[in-house]
Design a protein around this motif. Structure first.
Motif, PDB file in Angstrom:
ATOM      1  N   GLN A  54       0.839  -1.189   0.000  1.00 35.10           N
ATOM      2  CA  GLN A  54       0.000   0.000   0.000  1.00 35.10           C
ATOM      3  C   GLN A  54       0.881   1.248   0.000  1.00 35.10           C
ATOM      4  O   GLN A  54       1.966   1.264   0.584  1.00 35.10           O
ATOM      5  CB  GLN A  54      -0.902   0.008   1.242  1.00 35.10           C
ATOM      6  CG  GLN A  54      -1.791  -1.223   1.353  1.00 35.10           C
ATOM      7  CD  GLN A  54      -2.794  -1.307   0.249  1.00 35.10           C
ATOM      8  OE1 GLN A  54      -3.318  -0.294  -0.196  1.00 35.10           O
ATOM      9  NE2 GLN A  54      -3.074  -2.513  -0.223  1.00 35.10           N
ATOM     10  N   ALA A  55       0.420   2.270  -0.624  1.00 33.16           N
ATOM     11  CA  ALA A  55       1.155   3.522  -0.628  1.00 33.16           C
ATOM     12  C   ALA A  55       1.123   4.124   0.762  1.00 33.16           C
ATOM     13  O   ALA A  55       0.160   3.985   1.502  1.00 33.16           O
ATOM     14  CB  ALA A  55       0.524   4.493  -1.634  1.00 33.16           C
ATOM     15  N   ASN A 151       5.248   6.922  -5.185  1.00 30.67           N
ATOM     16  CA  ASN A 151       5.572   6.687  -6.590  1.00 30.67           C
ATOM     17  C   ASN A 151       6.209   5.322  -6.822  1.00 30.67           C
ATOM     18  O   ASN A 151       6.781   5.080  -7.887  1.00 30.67           O
ATOM     19  CB  ASN A 151       6.527   7.774  -7.098  1.00 30.67           C
ATOM     20  CG  ASN A 151       5.956   9.172  -6.965  1.00 30.67           C
ATOM     21  OD1 ASN A 151       6.474   9.997  -6.229  1.00 30.67           O
ATOM     22  ND2 ASN A 151       4.843   9.435  -7.669  1.00 30.67           N
ATOM     23  N   GLY A 152       6.108   4.449  -5.859  1.00 28.74           N
ATOM     24  CA  GLY A 152       6.739   3.151  -5.972  1.00 28.74           C
ATOM     25  C   GLY A 152       6.189   2.324  -7.118  1.00 28.74           C
ATOM     26  O   GLY A 152       5.016   2.436  -7.496  1.00 28.74           O
ATOM     27  N   THR A 153       7.030   1.499  -7.677  1.00 24.53           N
ATOM     28  CA  THR A 153       6.621   0.651  -8.807  1.00 24.53           C
ATOM     29  C   THR A 153       5.857  -0.587  -8.356  1.00 24.53           C
ATOM     30  O   THR A 153       5.172  -1.224  -9.163  1.00 24.53           O
ATOM     31  CB  THR A 153       7.859   0.210  -9.597  1.00 24.53           C
ATOM     32  OG1 THR A 153       8.779  -0.432  -8.698  1.00 24.53           O
ATOM     33  CG2 THR A 153       8.538   1.396 -10.253  1.00 24.53           C
ATOM     34  N   ASP A 154       5.999  -0.956  -7.093  1.00 19.00           N
ATOM     35  CA  ASP A 154       5.350  -2.173  -6.578  1.00 19.00           C
ATOM     36  C   ASP A 154       4.135  -1.771  -5.751  1.00 19.00           C
ATOM     37  O   ASP A 154       4.212  -1.617  -4.525  1.00 19.00           O
ATOM     38  CB  ASP A 154       6.342  -2.973  -5.736  1.00 19.00           C
ATOM     39  CG  ASP A 154       7.525  -3.453  -6.544  1.00 19.00           C
ATOM     40  OD1 ASP A 154       7.500  -4.588  -7.014  1.00 19.00           O
ATOM     41  OD2 ASP A 154       8.485  -2.666  -6.711  1.00 19.00           O
ATOM     42  N   SER A 219       9.002  10.125  -4.931  1.00 18.16           N
ATOM     43  CA  SER A 219       9.228   9.690  -3.556  1.00 18.16           C
ATOM     44  C   SER A 219       8.805   8.237  -3.383  1.00 18.16           C
ATOM     45  O   SER A 219       7.878   7.765  -4.051  1.00 18.16           O
ATOM     46  CB  SER A 219       8.450  10.574  -2.563  1.00 18.16           C
ATOM     47  OG  SER A 219       7.053  10.393  -2.714  1.00 18.16           O
ATOM     48  N   GLY A 220       9.504   7.557  -2.495  1.00 22.15           N
ATOM     49  CA  GLY A 220       9.186   6.157  -2.220  1.00 22.15           C
ATOM     50  C   GLY A 220      10.152   5.577  -1.205  1.00 22.15           C
ATOM     51  O   GLY A 220      10.921   6.301  -0.564  1.00 22.15           O
ATOM     52  N   ALA A 221      10.104   4.275  -1.060  1.00 24.61           N
ATOM     53  CA  ALA A 221      10.992   3.569  -0.136  1.00 24.61           C
ATOM     54  C   ALA A 221      11.310   2.208  -0.740  1.00 24.61           C
ATOM     55  O   ALA A 221      10.545   1.669  -1.540  1.00 24.61           O
ATOM     56  CB  ALA A 221      10.336   3.416   1.239  1.00 24.61           C
ATOM     57  N   MET A 222      12.425   1.668  -0.362  1.00 29.53           N
ATOM     58  CA  MET A 222      12.818   0.342  -0.838  1.00 29.53           C
ATOM     59  C   MET A 222      12.455  -0.695   0.206  1.00 29.53           C
ATOM     60  O   MET A 222      12.565  -0.445   1.410  1.00 29.53           O
ATOM     61  CB  MET A 222      14.327   0.299  -1.105  1.00 29.53           C
ATOM     62  CG  MET A 222      14.825  -1.063  -1.599  1.00 29.53           C
ATOM     63  SD  MET A 222      16.622  -1.067  -1.873  1.00 29.53           S
ATOM     64  CE  MET A 222      16.861  -2.789  -2.397  1.00 29.53           C
ATOM     65  N   PHE A 223      12.012  -1.851  -0.268  1.00 28.39           N
ATOM     66  CA  PHE A 223      11.782  -2.958   0.654  1.00 28.39           C
ATOM     67  C   PHE A 223      12.479  -4.200   0.111  1.00 28.39           C
ATOM     68  O   PHE A 223      12.782  -4.317  -1.080  1.00 28.39           O
ATOM     69  CB  PHE A 223      10.278  -3.236   0.833  1.00 28.39           C
ATOM     70  CG  PHE A 223       9.677  -4.058  -0.276  1.00 28.39           C
ATOM     71  CD1 PHE A 223       9.652  -5.446  -0.204  1.00 28.39           C
ATOM     72  CD2 PHE A 223       9.131  -3.449  -1.396  1.00 28.39           C
ATOM     73  CE1 PHE A 223       9.104  -6.212  -1.230  1.00 28.39           C
ATOM     74  CE2 PHE A 223       8.578  -4.199  -2.428  1.00 28.39           C
ATOM     75  CZ  PHE A 223       8.571  -5.578  -2.346  1.00 28.39           C
ATOM     76  N   GLY A 224      12.744  -5.121   1.005  1.00 31.47           N
ATOM     77  CA  GLY A 224      13.261  -6.431   0.634  1.00 31.47           C
ATOM     78  C   GLY A 224      12.700  -7.435   1.619  1.00 31.47           C
ATOM     79  O   GLY A 224      12.487  -7.107   2.800  1.00 31.47           O
TER      80      GLY A 224
END
Length: 566
Positions: A54-55, A151-154, A219-224
């Protein structure tokens, strides 16, 4: 005398319980569980890469990153074989081969869906690479990563499909580094997901390069995250299967190493499911091997452990970042999938080396391993390194052992006197105890001196056991020609039989217990321990055989000295 013998029996019992506790379950039980789980799996057709990310919001919604319901996760399972086999058949899966690993990357999402360790065998007979991560009919265990946020791609039910120049990359001779770039165009924002592979290294850099050529900030954040089902890894050893820890591990502000078994993940309370820390890591741990995400160490990262359906998710999320219009930004995390290499894990992140779980005596076991590794660097044999390490430990405890053996030798000398006392005062325990104290005082014998040094050495014995059990370096390490693998039992039981013989000889050098029942128990101990050691790793039995042999030599010399003095 009774106190001494009771103390020795108690010490031996504690060691036996600690050792035996780890060797539980027969291979039939493991195979039955695996067969049942595989039989229960049904082919499914939904895509494995549908995410419910979710954004982020500005409110306190639990669906926001950091909220209790947030985790980028697969909402529908798929036929695991279809993910890798179908993609490979259509030429979509990206194959990466280095000197130590074969990695498959799914262009949809850029997830790592398979890792084979080329430098580690599944077994010595087949010489097949050890399979750690895979998404197939037998297991679902993969490393997912992406960009989430405004703005995340996922986003929910949508993942990017990356393009690459090739579908196969191979690390060339003479090259130490290889880059695999996956490209995706998000309007005027060019996003490159770059995987960096180094020669001889099981760590993979996963980097997002965001080139914002739009007129607005991005803007966004990275996850793994590690996504894994509840399958049990292949059993180690032969005969009896060892059942070491299997589950998630994480570092927190309060604890350097916090672990949860797989079955505990779904039962975690809200406050234990999530933790925030600068740097940090999250890992999936099994015997000898580990997979771990190490996010940017300068970022304030959120870590989440969660069970969703039949899958476990171990997730990190970086703090939000902004890419101004017309600028470029890089964000990078490291994914490690390989053996529990203490030095490499220690270099990747603080406290990650604690996933090599030596138990609560790690502060003894870890220096012992470094000493063993140092010896191996000189002589090149893990088996002979164990022999030399045992000799060094024996030298360190030479004086405490000498006290113990001297006490035993003196007690042995007093056997005729003690037998006489038992015959005269056998029915009067108070009188007999008084006479015993007089004899001990006259002969300057301390009945406690024999067991106290053994209790002092017990932490070293236990930590050495854990160290040898956790050292992946002993896996498939040969010794003495006929032993092909120090991490499994002796195929011909020669070492366990030698252990039983040395233990029997040791008993003959010790005073006989005055209590007949106690004496019978002592006679059976070599047999009991020999049977138990039949299924122990050969490396551990090597230590005990050498230790017993050195103890016999030391005890024999001291006994002869006491007899000459008499």
């Amino acid at each position: 005398m009774d106190w001494q013998r009771t103390g020795i029996l108690a010490a031996a019992a504690v060691v036996a319980l600690v050792l035996a506790k780890q060797w539980i379950g027969f291979s039939e039980r493991y195979d039955a569980e695996l067969a049942t789980r595989i039989a229960a799996q049904q082919p499914q057709t939904a895509t494995a890469d549908d995410f419910s990310a979710q954004a982020p919001t500005n409110g306190d919604s639990t669906d926001a990153p950091g909220g209790d319901n947030f985790v980028p996760e697969v909402t529908q399972a798929t036929d695991p074989a279809a993910v890798t086999t179908t993609a490979s058949a259509s030429g979509q899966t990206i194959e990466v081969i280095t000197d130590v690993a074969r990695v498959l990357i799914n262009p949809k999402g850029g997830d790592i869906v398979r890792v084979e360790l080329l430098d580690i065998f599944k077994d010595l007979d087949s010489k097949q690479p050890f399979l750690l991560l895979s998404n197939d009919a037998n297991q679902v265990y993969e490393a997912q990563s992406g960009l989430i946020g405004k703005n995340g791609t996922d986003q929910s039910s949508q993942r990017p499909v990356f393009a690459s120049d090739k579908t196969q990359y191979t690390l060339s001779e003479g090259d130490d580094t290889m880059y695999v770039d996956l490209n995706y165009q998000q309007g005027d924002v060019a996003i490159t997901k770059r995987f960096t592979f180094e020669r001889g290294d099981h760590a993979i850099d996963v980097e997002y390069i965001i080139n914002n050529q739009s007129s607005e900030a991005w803007s966004g954040a990275m996850f793994g995250q590690v996504k894994r089902d509840n399958h049990q890894p292949p059993k180690t050893g032969a005969g009896f299967g060892v059942s070491p820890f299997l589950g998630a591990a994480i570092t927190t502000v309060d604890e350097n190493y916090k672990k949860y078994k797989l079955e505990e993940i779904g039962e975690l309370s809200a406050d234990k499911r999530r933790t925030e820390i600068t740097g940090g890591w999250v890992a999936m741990v099994q015997h000898y091997f580990v997979s771990a995400w190490i996010p940017p160490q300068e970022s304030n990262n959120l870590f989440t452990l969660r069970r969703q359906g039949e899958y476990n998710f171990l997730t990190f999320q970086t703090s939000e970042f902004v890419v101004p219009a017309g600028e470029k930004l890089n964000v990078k995390a490291v994914f490690y999938a390989g053996p529990k290499d203490v030095d490499r894990l220690e270099a990747l992140a603080p406290h990650l080396d604690l996933t090599v779980d030596y138990g609560w005596l790690w502060w003894i076991a870890k220096p012992l391993f470094h000493l063993l590794d140092f010896i191996h660097g000189i002589i090149g044999s893990w088996g002979w390194s164990i022999v030399i390490l045992t000799l060094i430990i024996k030298l360190i405890f030479f004086y405490p052992s000498a006290i113990s053996y001297r006490s035993m030798a003196k007690m042995r000398k007093l056997q005729p006197m003690l037998a006489d006392l038992k015959e005269r005062y056998g029915d009067d325990r108070q009188k007999m105890s008084g006479e015993l104290m007089k004899i001990y005082k006259k002969e300057k014998v301390n009945p406690f001196a024999g067991c106290l040094p053994m209790l002092i050495q017990m932490p070293v014995f236990i930590s050495l056991y854990w160290m040898l059990m956790e050292s992946v370096e002993l896996r498939h390490a040969p010794f003495l020609g006929y032993i092909k693998d120090l991490s499994v039992m002796d195929p011909y039981f020669i070492l366990p039989v030698l252990f039983g013989i040395t233990m029997f000889v040791q008993q003959k050098l010790q005073p006989t217990p005055p209590d007949p029942m106690q004496a019978k128990i002592m006679q059976f101990l070599p047999i009991i321990f020999t049977v138990m050691f039949l299924f122990f790793p050969a490396g551990l039995v090597v230590y005990w055989v050498v230790n017993n042999t050195l103890s016999i030599a030391q005890q024999w010399v001291i006994t002869r000295q006491i007899e000459k003095e008499a």
